[in-house]
Design a protein around this motif. Structure first.
Motif, PDB file in Angstrom:
ATOM      1  N   GLU A   1      -2.088   3.021  -3.339  1.00 60.79           N
ATOM      2  CA  GLU A   1      -3.174   2.642  -4.543  1.00 60.79           C
ATOM      3  C   GLU A   1      -2.424   2.812  -5.730  1.00 60.79           C
ATOM      4  OE1 GLU A   1      -6.956   1.981  -5.902  1.00 60.79           O
ATOM      5  OE2 GLU A   1      -6.306   2.010  -3.696  1.00 60.79           O
ATOM      6  N   LEU A   2      -1.578   3.687  -6.120  1.00 63.45           N
ATOM      7  CA  LEU A   2      -1.028   3.795  -7.327  1.00 63.45           C
ATOM      8  C   LEU A   2      -0.206   2.560  -8.063  1.00 63.45           C
ATOM      9  CD1 LEU A   2      -0.401   5.468  -9.735  1.00 63.45           C
ATOM     10  CD2 LEU A   2       1.521   6.491  -8.680  1.00 63.45           C
ATOM     11  N   PHE A   3       0.403   1.914  -6.790  1.00 61.96           N
ATOM     12  CA  PHE A   3       1.086   0.751  -7.302  1.00 61.96           C
ATOM     13  C   PHE A   3      -0.071  -0.356  -7.665  1.00 61.96           C
ATOM     14  CE2 PHE A   3       2.802  -3.604  -5.519  1.00 61.96           C
ATOM     15  CZ  PHE A   3       3.493  -3.502  -6.297  1.00 61.96           C
ATOM     16  N   LEU A   4      -1.246  -0.554  -6.863  1.00 58.57           N
ATOM     17  CA  LEU A   4      -2.271  -1.334  -7.486  1.00 58.57           C
ATOM     18  C   LEU A   4      -2.826  -1.236  -8.666  1.00 58.57           C
ATOM     19  CD1 LEU A   4      -4.253  -1.499  -4.048  1.00 58.57           C
ATOM     20  CD2 LEU A   4      -2.797  -3.481  -4.771  1.00 58.57           C
TER      21      LEU A   4
ATOM     22  N   VAL B   1       7.303  -1.238 -11.127  1.00 59.01           N
ATOM     23  CA  VAL B   1       6.949  -2.115  -9.828  1.00 59.01           C
ATOM     24  C   VAL B   1       7.757  -2.814  -9.161  1.00 59.01           C
ATOM     25  CG1 VAL B   1       4.249  -1.805 -10.836  1.00 59.01           C
ATOM     26  CG2 VAL B   1       5.855  -3.880 -11.406  1.00 59.01           C
ATOM     27  N   VAL B   2       8.688  -3.457 -10.206  1.00 59.58           N
ATOM     28  CA  VAL B   2       9.891  -4.205  -9.598  1.00 59.58           C
ATOM     29  C   VAL B   2      10.653  -3.156  -8.565  1.00 59.58           C
ATOM     30  CG1 VAL B   2      11.953  -5.323 -10.073  1.00 59.58           C
ATOM     31  CG2 VAL B   2      10.017  -6.067 -11.360  1.00 59.58           C
ATOM     32  N   ASP B   3      10.952  -1.985  -8.970  1.00 56.50           N
ATOM     33  CA  ASP B   3      11.756  -1.261  -8.219  1.00 56.50           C
ATOM     34  C   ASP B   3      10.919  -0.997  -7.114  1.00 56.50           C
ATOM     35  OD1 ASP B   3      14.091   0.597  -8.098  1.00 56.50           O
ATOM     36  OD2 ASP B   3      12.482   2.211  -8.020  1.00 56.50           O
TER      37      ASP B   3
ATOM     38  N   VAL C   1      -3.821   8.543 -18.031  1.00 54.16           N
ATOM     39  CA  VAL C   1      -2.486   8.905 -17.442  1.00 54.16           C
ATOM     40  C   VAL C   1      -2.297   8.487 -15.816  1.00 54.16           C
ATOM     41  CG1 VAL C   1      -0.951  10.682 -17.083  1.00 54.16           C
ATOM     42  CG2 VAL C   1      -2.355  10.805 -19.356  1.00 54.16           C
ATOM     43  N   LEU C   2      -1.217   7.725 -15.831  1.00 54.49           N
ATOM     44  CA  LEU C   2      -1.031   7.550 -14.453  1.00 54.49           C
ATOM     45  C   LEU C   2       0.332   8.175 -14.136  1.00 54.49           C
ATOM     46  CD1 LEU C   2      -1.648   3.758 -13.866  1.00 54.49           C
ATOM     47  CD2 LEU C   2      -2.760   5.828 -12.717  1.00 54.49           C
ATOM     48  N   PRO C   3       0.791   8.878 -12.849  1.00 54.42           N
ATOM     49  CA  PRO C   3       1.818   9.231 -12.591  1.00 54.42           C
ATOM     50  C   PRO C   3       2.605   8.203 -12.084  1.00 54.42           C
ATOM     51  CG  PRO C   3       0.402   9.630 -10.704  1.00 54.42           C
ATOM     52  CD  PRO C   3      -0.547   9.032 -11.979  1.00 54.42           C
ATOM     53  N   ARG C   4       4.027   8.564 -11.969  1.00 55.95           N
ATOM     54  CA  ARG C   4       5.189   7.662 -11.589  1.00 55.95           C
ATOM     55  C   ARG C   4       5.101   7.650  -9.897  1.00 55.95           C
ATOM     56  NH1 ARG C   4       9.955  10.163 -14.928  1.00 55.95           N
ATOM     57  NH2 ARG C   4       8.741  12.232 -14.151  1.00 55.95           N
ATOM     58  N   LEU C   5       5.215   6.559  -9.430  1.00 50.59           N
ATOM     59  CA  LEU C   5       5.295   6.312  -7.841  1.00 50.59           C
ATOM     60  C   LEU C   5       6.225   7.163  -7.300  1.00 50.59           C
ATOM     61  CD1 LEU C   5       5.520   2.234  -8.037  1.00 50.59           C
ATOM     62  CD2 LEU C   5       3.555   3.674  -7.112  1.00 50.59           C
ATOM     63  N   ARG C   6       7.499   7.582  -7.885  1.00 48.56           N
ATOM     64  CA  ARG C   6       8.411   8.428  -7.045  1.00 48.56           C
ATOM     65  C   ARG C   6       7.747   9.888  -7.226  1.00 48.56           C
ATOM     66  NH1 ARG C   6      13.360   9.011 -11.326  1.00 48.56           N
ATOM     67  NH2 ARG C   6      12.467  10.217 -12.983  1.00 48.56           N
ATOM     68  N   ASP C   7       6.606  10.250  -7.882  1.00 47.93           N
ATOM     69  CA  ASP C   7       6.269  11.395  -7.894  1.00 47.93           C
ATOM     70  C   ASP C   7       5.011  11.750  -7.130  1.00 47.93           C
ATOM     71  OD1 ASP C   7       8.276  11.837  -9.854  1.00 47.93           O
ATOM     72  OD2 ASP C   7       6.767  11.610 -11.712  1.00 47.93           O
ATOM     73  N   VAL C   8       4.549  10.754  -6.301  1.00 45.77           N
ATOM     74  CA  VAL C   8       3.436  10.808  -5.779  1.00 45.77           C
ATOM     75  C   VAL C   8       3.815  10.829  -4.001  1.00 45.77           C
ATOM     76  CG1 VAL C   8       1.836  10.040  -7.503  1.00 45.77           C
ATOM     77  CG2 VAL C   8       2.756   8.434  -5.608  1.00 45.77           C
TER      78      VAL C   8
END
Length: 477
Positions: free
Chosen positions: A73-76, A109-111, A59-66
């Motif tokens: 690091e999450l983006f990578l 990732v585009v956003d 499971v990966l969290p959404r970028l806006r939630d971290v």
């Protein structure tokens, strides 16, 4: 059929992915851990990210939630997840859930790239981004669809030429475009990864049968050419080689129009005086492109490129016009009309000195067009006299041009089968007679003499044949 497919899908519940309120759906099992819908893959120990080696997902969290410190690091990690490539050709009905997860991750990732601040992207981000782009754009499953033979495609259906992987590829292309165009992308760092190999593979994709893909590639290539000055000579050379292969070897390529559209912008930016390399490109590539059967597919873009050269250097007009006369169509009336359209635009940019160098062979070709039995060809040639600049060029050299075209005009006015052509011919003859009455009467008199001589020769030949027939008949008795 659709009901059967939908019936096999797992029940879904809505889950928001975007701040703009767009709502998407995913399987309930994906909503574990407090709404972390986007998942990552576990790969084998050798780092392979193909579909066969994926054993499970984390499971990966959404970028806006971290927090901001965790976003990079999450983006990578999300970029590595997107390296997973699905086969939309051989397995179109499989992995629906995983495909949707990847699509949502790509959108995220585009956003992230769009909404990133003023800080430059670090090298690790550029490296992972180009890896992800390469895995998706240059992978075999996404390219297999275009290798089908024409017989295997239903030509009556537009979908026959559309890439089935487009739901993912469109977002990957958008991501690449955003990365290249982003002010946060440092060209000095990016050129290590968006290198000659990457550009070469990107140019190869222009042969795609999907027009949506070629449109994205055109925009991306234009951006790369603009931002990465170090790649400009390589891009021009590679495009030249592809066009050489198209002209002299295969005669088949889906992306010639897009290539020429990019080249039109490049030519527009050429500094004066033009380099010899650029002039050779005109004579060895652009002019020979006129001879291909598939000219209608890219003529508009080709004409723009040629006219750009003439407008930048008027001395090239003679070279261009003689080149067009070399490849002038003989039996294809549609192509002949295209040539006449392009010729008028070139003549508008042609100065008197250059026109005088090629006016004799050009006038002979125009006379042939005026004599064409295809009314649209004759009509288009007559419309040249509606152009003020062309009329002025003709008027200043009427003593040379009028004797060449006059016989064709006179024959059209008296014997052409199409009334519209007759009417236009009468108008042109009226203009010519008012411009130089003495020369007009001289040409008319010579035409009548030539007609009389032709008639006398015809009668003489007929009499000779009659005498020969009588001799043969007498010998047979």
């Amino acid at each position: 059929m659709f009901k059967q497919i939908l019936g096999k899908l797992p029940k879904k519940t809505s889950a928001k992915f975007w701040d703009n309120g767009e709502s998407q759906t995913l399987d309930n099992n994906n909503n574990q851990g407090g709404g972390d819908e986007v998942l990552s893959q576990r790969t084998s120990s050798n780092g392979d990210t193909s579909l066969d080696c994926v054993s499970s997902f984390d499971v990966l969290p959404r970028l806006r939630d971290v927090s901001i410190s965790e976003k990079q690091e999450l983006f990578l990690k999300k970029l590595r997840l997107c390296c997973l490539v699905f086969d939309f050709v051989a397995e179109p009905q499989q992995n629906f859930k995983e495909k949707e997860i990847k699509r949502q991750t790509l959108l995220e990732v585009v956003d992230y790239v769009i909404s990133s601040g003023n800080g430059k992207f670090p090298e690790s981000v550029i490296q992972e981004a180009t890896k992800m782009i390469s895995a998706n754009l240059f992978s075999n499953p996404h390219r297999q669809w275009k290798n089908k033979t024409p017989e295997a495609l239903d030509l009556e259906e537009e979908e026959g030429s559309l890439n089935p992987s487009w739901p993912h590829l469109q977002i990957v292309y958008e991501f690449l475009l955003r990365i290249v165009a982003s002010p946060n992308t440092d060209p000095k760092i990016s050129k290590k990864y968006i290198d000659h190999t990457f550009v070469l593979k990107l140019l190869d994709l222009f042969d795609s049968e999907d027009p949506r893909e070629r449109e994205y590639l055109k925009t991306i290539l234009h951006r790369i050419y603009g931002r990465f000055m170090v790649h400009r000579p390589f891009i021009r050379k590679t495009m030249n080689n592809i066009l050489y292969d198209f002209i002299f070897e295969t005669g088949k390529h889906s992306g010639i129009a897009e290539f020429l559209e990019v080249l039109g912008s490049i030519i527009n930016g050429f500094a004066l005086p033009l380099k010899e390399e650029h002039k050779l490109f005109l004579t060895r590539v652009l002019i020979p492109l006129h001879k291909l059967k598939c000219l209608p597919n890219y003529h508009q873009q080709l004409s723009y490129c040629v006219i750009q050269f003439v407008e930048k250097d008027c001395k090239l007009a003679d070279t261009v016009i003689r080149g067009m006369l070399k490849y002038w169509p003989v039996t294809n009336s549609a192509k002949e009309i295209m040539f006449l359209n392009e010729l008028e635009e070139i003549l508008e940019a042609t100065q008197l000195t250059e026109f005088e160098r090629c006016m004799v062979p050009l006038s002979r070709q125009i006379a042939q067009c005026l004599s064409s039995s295809h009314f649209q060809v004759a009509e288009r040639a007559l419309y040249l006299w509606n152009n003020d600049h062309v009329t002025n060029l003709v008027r200043q050299n009427s003593r040379i041009i009028l004797p060449i075209v006059f016989p064709a005009l006179e024959k059209n006015g008296s014997s052409h089968w199409n009334q519209a052509v007759k009417n236009l011919t009468e108008n042109v003859l009226k203009v010519l007679s008012e411009t130089n009455p003495d020369l007009f009467e001289e040409c008319l008199h010579k035409f009548q003499e030539d007609q009389q001589k032709a008639e006398d020769t015809k009668k003489k030949n007929g009499e000779t044949w009659r005498q020969l027939e009588e001799i043969v008949a007498s010998m047979a008795k």
